[in-house]
Design a protein around this motif. Structure first.
Motif, short mmCIF file in Angstrom:
data_model
loop_
_atom_site.label_atom_id
_atom_site.label_comp_id
_atom_site.label_asym_id
_atom_site.label_seq_id
_atom_site.Cartn_x
_atom_site.Cartn_y
_atom_site.Cartn_z
N THR A 1 -13.40 10.53 -3.76
CA THR A 1 -13.00 9.37 -2.95
C THR A 1 -12.28 8.38 -3.85
O THR A 1 -12.83 7.95 -4.87
N ILE A 2 -11.02 8.04 -3.47
CA ILE A 2 -10.27 7.06 -4.26
C ILE A 2 -10.73 5.65 -3.87
O ILE A 2 -10.68 5.28 -2.70
N THR A 3 -11.20 4.89 -4.85
CA THR A 3 -11.69 3.54 -4.58
C THR A 3 -10.73 2.45 -5.05
O THR A 3 -10.83 1.30 -4.62
N ASP A 4 -9.81 2.82 -5.95
CA ASP A 4 -8.84 1.82 -6.43
C ASP A 4 -7.65 2.55 -7.03
O ASP A 4 -7.74 3.72 -7.43
N MET A 5 -6.52 1.83 -7.11
CA MET A 5 -5.31 2.43 -7.68
C MET A 5 -4.47 1.34 -8.33
O MET A 5 -4.30 0.25 -7.78
N LYS A 6 -3.96 1.63 -9.50
CA LYS A 6 -3.07 0.71 -10.22
C LYS A 6 -1.84 1.48 -10.68
O LYS A 6 -1.90 2.68 -10.96
N GLU A 7 -0.73 0.77 -10.74
CA GLU A 7 0.48 1.37 -11.29
C GLU A 7 0.78 0.74 -12.64
O GLU A 7 0.46 -0.44 -12.87
N ARG A 8 1.37 1.52 -13.52
CA ARG A 8 1.67 1.02 -14.85
C ARG A 8 3.03 0.30 -14.82
O ARG A 8 4.04 0.87 -14.41
N LEU B 1 -5.73 14.61 -5.87
CA LEU B 1 -5.71 13.15 -5.80
C LEU B 1 -4.33 12.58 -5.49
O LEU B 1 -4.20 11.44 -5.03
N ARG B 2 -3.30 13.35 -5.75
CA ARG B 2 -1.94 12.86 -5.48
C ARG B 2 -1.70 12.73 -3.97
O ARG B 2 -2.25 13.50 -3.18
N ASP B 3 -0.85 11.79 -3.65
CA ASP B 3 -0.49 11.54 -2.25
C ASP B 3 -1.67 11.01 -1.42
O ASP B 3 -1.63 11.05 -0.18
N LYS B 4 -2.70 10.54 -2.08
CA LYS B 4 -3.84 9.95 -1.38
C LYS B 4 -3.83 8.43 -1.58
O LYS B 4 -3.38 7.92 -2.61
N PRO C 1 0.83 -1.22 0.00
CA PRO C 1 0.00 0.00 0.00
C PRO C 1 0.85 1.26 0.00
O PRO C 1 1.85 1.35 0.73
N ARG C 2 0.47 2.22 -0.81
CA ARG C 2 1.20 3.50 -0.88
C ARG C 2 0.26 4.58 -1.41
O ARG C 2 -0.86 4.30 -1.85
N ALA C 3 0.77 5.83 -1.37
CA ALA C 3 -0.01 6.97 -1.87
C ALA C 3 0.09 7.07 -3.40
O ALA C 3 1.07 6.61 -3.99
#
Length: 425
Positions: free
Chosen positions: A238-245, A204-207, A157-159
């Motif tokens: 509200t951030i519900t999901d995050m993916k990195e490329r 949205l950054r750092d969230k 988990p990270r921002a």
């Protein structure tokens, strides 16, 4: 029929047309004969009403119809006899049509100007250098890696940071009230891609997933949502999901995944060849643009305003369509842009007239072999099958456009052969 031509300017003429009294009588006789067959007049059986009665009841309408028919039939003949090329709809001024007297009318319209000669020898241009750098090849390689990338959840988990693809739910509020139909759920966007308004991207950054954020945004006056136009809006996020490329390794395996390449070097060579081809095409287009401008400057012929207005409408529609494709809400162009479009349209129209005259002087004709070659080149540019393009360009209007493009290219080849072109160093 007698026609007197008055040239009001190099691109504007006026006809004074006189139709003989005999022709007027003949047309009136026909009109009243036809009218008698269908007119219902009280006291007379169908077809038996005297002409005098018909004239009293319908004379004005018959005279107007006959006058219009005489104009419609004689004007094209007059234009053909005078060997003119109208480019605008004529403005007619008919006189009163009177039985047993000649019928007179005026017609004013724009024409293609007479061009005595076109000077296209020794035009000057500079050809941009074709020079593909390693940096450009590497940029394209990175773009290729991105195309073959995958989106994965971070290992721990990270921002959120630039480049991450986040999924958000959001509401939009104005003055504390939520605006219906302005929010969204499961909205996915890449941070730093430039698709979000700056305030939202920053918020949205750092969230982390589950975090909430707010962004205060000044909405544009042309926003599609009527309740947001020109307003200060609060975006509740509200951030519900995050993916990195995750980019693939820059190696031979990537080359094999991209296409029929065995090694990374082969892929690089292909990219360099494509970039060189694109640069060369752009270089030749730049030369052509310079030569067209030089041609117009060397031959300052008058241009019909109607053709300029027509070209302006086409360009404005293209500009608006392009803006909408980029997500902008626009209905037209501003005064400054319109003035630039007008100047550009005058150049295009003048160039078109000059190039048509050159084609005529050089005796250029476009037949089936040239059309076949043009379709083949179009296939290479678009990637479409030649047979499919043939079907598309079987439409008369599209075929005419294709012929015009081929003819223009041939004229440009002739101009270029007579020009002084210096290669940029």
């Amino acid at each position: 029929m007698q026609v007197t031509v008055q040239k009001l300017s190099p691109v504007l003429v006026e006809f004074d047309v006189e139709v003989t009294a005999d022709r007027v009588k003949t047309e009136l006789d026909k009109a009243f004969t036809n009218l008698a067959k269908s007119a219902r007049v009280r006291g007379f059986r169908p077809g038996k009403a005297p002409r005098k009665v018909l004239k009293t009841m319908f004379g004005a309408r018959v005279a107007a119809d006959v006058a219009q028919r005489l104009v419609d039939e004689t004007f094209p003949m007059a234009v053909t006899d005078q060997k003119l090329q109208p480019v605008s709809n004529p403005a007619f001024e008919p006189k009163e049509l009177i039985e047993n007297k000649p019928f007179l009318y005026k017609a004013r319209f724009e024409i293609v100007p007479e061009i005595d000669a076109v000077n296209y020898d020794g035009l000057e241009a500079k050809r941009p250098k074709v020079d593909v750098t390693d940096e450009q090849v590497n940029e394209q390689l990175e773009a290729t890696r991105r195309e073959h990338s995958t989106l994965e959840a971070p290992k721990s988990p990270r921002a959120a940071k630039e480049g991450d693809v986040v999924t958000v739910d959001f509401d939009v509020l104005v003055g504390g009230d939520t605006i219906a139909d302005a929010g969204a759920k499961d909205f996915q966007v890449e941070l730093g891609s430039g698709t979000l308004l700056e305030g939202i991207d920053t918020a949205l950054r750092d969230k982390k997933i589950g975090d909430k954020a707010e962004a205060l945004v000044e909405m544009p006056a042309q926003h599609p949502h009527a309740k947001l136009r020109g307003k200060t809006a609060t975006f509740a996020l509200t951030i519900t999901d995050m993916k990195e490329r995750v980019l693939p390794a820059l190696d031979d395996e990537l080359a094999k995944d991209v296409g029929e390449f065995d090694t990374l070097d082969a892929l690089k060579a292909s990219i360099r060849a494509e970039l060189e081809k694109a640069q060369k095409e752009q270089s030749e287009n730049t030369v052509a643009e310079q030569l067209v401008v030089a041609l117009v400057e060397k031959n300052p012929i008058p241009v019909p305003p109607t053709l300029v207005e027509r070209q302006m409408r086409i360009t404005e529609q293209e500009v608006v369509a392009q803006a909408r494709r980029q997500g902008q809400s626009v209905s037209g162009v501003g005064d400054e842009l319109r003035e630039n479009i007008r100047k550009d349209s005058e150049v295009k129209v003048r160039a078109g007239l000059l190039m048509a005259e050159i084609a005529k002087k050089e005796g250029l004709k476009i037949g089936e072999p040239e059309i076949e070659e043009g379709l083949k080149e179009l296939s290479e540019q678009t990637g479409k099958n030649v047979a499919k393009l043939k079907a598309e360009y079987s439409d008369p209007r599209r075929r005419e456009m294709l012929v015009g493009m081929i003819l223009e290219n041939k004229v440009l080849d002739i101009i270029e052969a007579k020009s002084k072109i210096e290669d940029e160093k």
